[in-house]
Scaffold this motif. Structure first.
Motif, mmCIF file in Angstrom:
data_model
loop_
_atom_site.group_PDB
_atom_site.id
_atom_site.type_symbol
_atom_site.label_atom_id
_atom_site.label_comp_id
_atom_site.label_asym_id
_atom_site.label_seq_id
_atom_site.Cartn_x
_atom_site.Cartn_y
_atom_site.Cartn_z
ATOM 1 N N SER A 174 1.017 -1.358 0.114
ATOM 2 C CA SER A 174 -0.069 0.126 0.068
ATOM 3 C C SER A 174 0.863 1.245 0.425
ATOM 4 O O SER A 174 0.872 2.268 -0.932
ATOM 5 N N VAL A 234 2.578 1.459 -3.625
ATOM 6 C CA VAL A 234 0.966 2.613 -3.943
ATOM 7 C C VAL A 234 0.697 4.178 -4.183
ATOM 8 O O VAL A 234 0.934 4.965 -4.990
ATOM 9 N N SER A 280 0.119 -1.879 -7.913
ATOM 10 C CA SER A 280 -1.329 -2.103 -7.452
ATOM 11 C C SER A 280 -1.803 -3.955 -8.003
ATOM 12 O O SER A 280 -2.217 -3.991 -6.816
ATOM 13 N N LEU A 283 -0.652 -5.871 -4.977
ATOM 14 C CA LEU A 283 -1.270 -5.616 -3.337
ATOM 15 C C LEU A 283 -2.510 -6.153 -3.740
ATOM 16 O O LEU A 283 -2.858 -7.032 -2.891
ATOM 17 N N ALA A 305 -7.096 -2.435 -4.819
ATOM 18 C CA ALA A 305 -5.928 -2.150 -5.966
ATOM 19 C C ALA A 305 -6.135 -2.432 -6.692
ATOM 20 O O ALA A 305 -5.583 -1.995 -7.729
#
Length: 497
Positions: free
Chosen positions: A242, A245, A261, A264, A280
């Motif tokens: 996270s 991202v 992403s 994730l 995500a």
């Protein structure tokens, strides 16, 4: 994976733009880039110029200014000659071009260009530049490995690791070492060496935090999330992914955002976290849509700019042609004759032939204007222009010189006759004399012509002088006459006249 430039060839202000981008300060980067791009690349070395232009193209691409990026890249690319390149600047230019090719979606060409950049950098024998090129190739191979079939990925990661390890042994510049270390840590994770990968990523994170490099922070958090995922610590992996991202979003790096992403989403799926997975995936889809829309819009703008440029070019060519053409008759004017004469004379001489010039003067033209009006006089000149086109040959240059004077410069039609000029002149005289002028002039006096002819291996002004003398004699001897005057004494021409 975004590639970095060492302090070779690229001016300091250009590097400052990149630093602002990596720090997520996009508005400031845009403002400074406007100042940078208006400056001429320094130095006369074509490799340096190419490197600066393509580097600016890369910056424009990251700022979303696609048409400008394509324009700069095309200009810089034209100076590249990879086969004979041994300049560190050439390696830099190829490295930046690979980044743009990757962004456009030409992935195979991007890898090929990066391999070529490494070859050129080895020949240049500048360690920092070779390390830079190896970072670009290794980082790109990491992404190839991630998207490759599972059975192929370890081999590609291993190649990337070897390139990046070599680069770390060459480079001392802190920013470049950060880029190499981050990419190296990912390749280590890819070959299963998780302990070494964690050590390298942690060191990257520490140094990136010290200097505020969000790009390196994003990469380090991403690699650590991969390590934690493979170690089974999914909660920590989700937290680190996270962060990666968020950092990629802050620096507006779409390629990183897409990759991070997706990872994730994979971690969230393994944790049975549908909310996190959906978020995500939405981020990934949005990043992909943004990348596609940016590229489409940029290409559309580039196409429109090209259309406008082509239209402007056509208008400029049309204006040049119009400037060299007489609007009344459609023949070449004085400027058009002078522009074309040199080439025609040169080609005639190159074939061992003698050029001829025919100077035509319309007799009694003032009387035609006085009796029938200027509209009728203009119509008579247009009729004469048509007769000249009909009686002259395809290669001949026909022009309206001034007022009621016309010029024909006889081109090389392959004829070996020595009386070409007088023959064409006599045809012109007979055509004017035998033409039915009643439609144009009614019952007023008909125009006639006096013609002076000159020939010789001479320049245009010498031919004109001789033809003018012949025209003067033709007028003195009576209307509708043809006289020949050699510009240089040549027996065959004199006897032909």
């Amino acid at each position: 994976m975004e590639q970095r430039d060492p302090l070779v060839a690229v001016p300091r202000p250009d590097l400052e733009v990149k630093a602002l981008l990596n720090a997520g300060r996009l508005a400031e980067a845009n403002t400074l880039f406007d100042q940078v791009v208006s400056r001429t690349p320094p130095g006369a070395d074509r490799w340096v110029r190419s490197a600066v232009l393509v580097n600016r193209a890369k910056l424009a691409w990251r700022l979303g200014r696609i048409p400008l990026a394509l324009e700069l890249a095309a200009e810089g690319w034209t100076d590249l000659d990879a086969e004979h390149a041994d300049s560190p600047a050439a390696a830099q230019a190829m490295h930046a071009l690979a980044y743009l090719l990757e962004g456009i979606g030409n992935r195979r060409a991007a890898v090929d260009m990066l391999r070529l950049a490494v070859q050129v950098a080895r020949r240049a024998n500048v360690p920092e530049v070779l390390g830079h090129s190896l970072q670009g190739l290794g980082g790109t191979l990491n992404f190839r490995a991630i998207s490759s079939p599972p059975e192929l990925a370890p081999g590609i990661f291993a190649e990337a690791r070897d390139h990046l390890r070599e680069g770390l042994g060459l480079v001392h510049e802190p920013e470049m070492r950060l880029a190499l270390m981050g990419a190296y840590s990912r390749s280590l994770a890819g070959v299963g060496d998780l302990v070494a990968a964690e050590e390298a990523a942690t060191e990257t994170l520490r140094r990136a935090t010290e200097v505020g490099d969000k790009w390196a922070l994003a990469v380090a958090d991403w690699v650590l999330s991969v390590v934690r995922r493979d170690q089974g610590d999914l909660v920590e992996a989700r937290t680190l992914a996270s962060r990666a991202v968020a950092a990629a979003e802050a620096i507006n790096d779409t390629s990183l955002l897409l990759r991070f992403s997706l990872d994730l989403a994979d971690i969230c799926a393994r944790m049975n976290d549908p909310v996190g997975e959906s978020a995500a995936l939405r981020c990934s889809v949005a990043a992909g849509r943004t990348a596609a829309e940016t590229l489409q819009e940029g290409l559309a703008q580039a196409l429109e700019q090209r259309r406008v440029a082509v239209q402007a070019q056509r208008l400029a060519v049309a204006a040049q042609e119009a400037a060299a053409r007489d609007p009344l008759t459609g023949l070449a004017n004085r400027l058009g004759l002078e522009r074309a004469a040199a080439g025609l004379l040169e080609s005639t001489a190159a074939r061992g032939r003698v050029p001829w010039l025919v100077l035509i003067d319309v007799d009694w033209f003032k009387g035609v204007n006085d009796d029938a009006g200027h509209a009728a006089g203009d119509a008579a000149l247009r009729e004469i222009a048509q007769l000249l086109r009909r009686e002259c040959r395809a290669d001949d240059l026909v022009a309206r010189w001034a007022g009621d004077e016309f010029v024909v410069l006889l081109g090389d039609s392959g004829s070996t006759a020595h009386d070409v000029g007088p023959t064409v002149a006599e045809r012109i005289r007979a055509a004017v004399d035998g033409h039915d002028w009643t439609v144009v002039l009614g019952t007023v006096r008909r125009p006639t012509v006096s013609i002076g002819v000159a020939a010789g291996p001479a320049k245009l002004d010498q031919l004109f002088a001789a033809a003018d003398m012949a025209l003067y004699r033709a007028k003195r001897r009576g209307r509708n006459r043809v006289e020949v005057e050699p510009a240089v004494e040549i027996p065959e021409i004199v006897s032909g006249g």
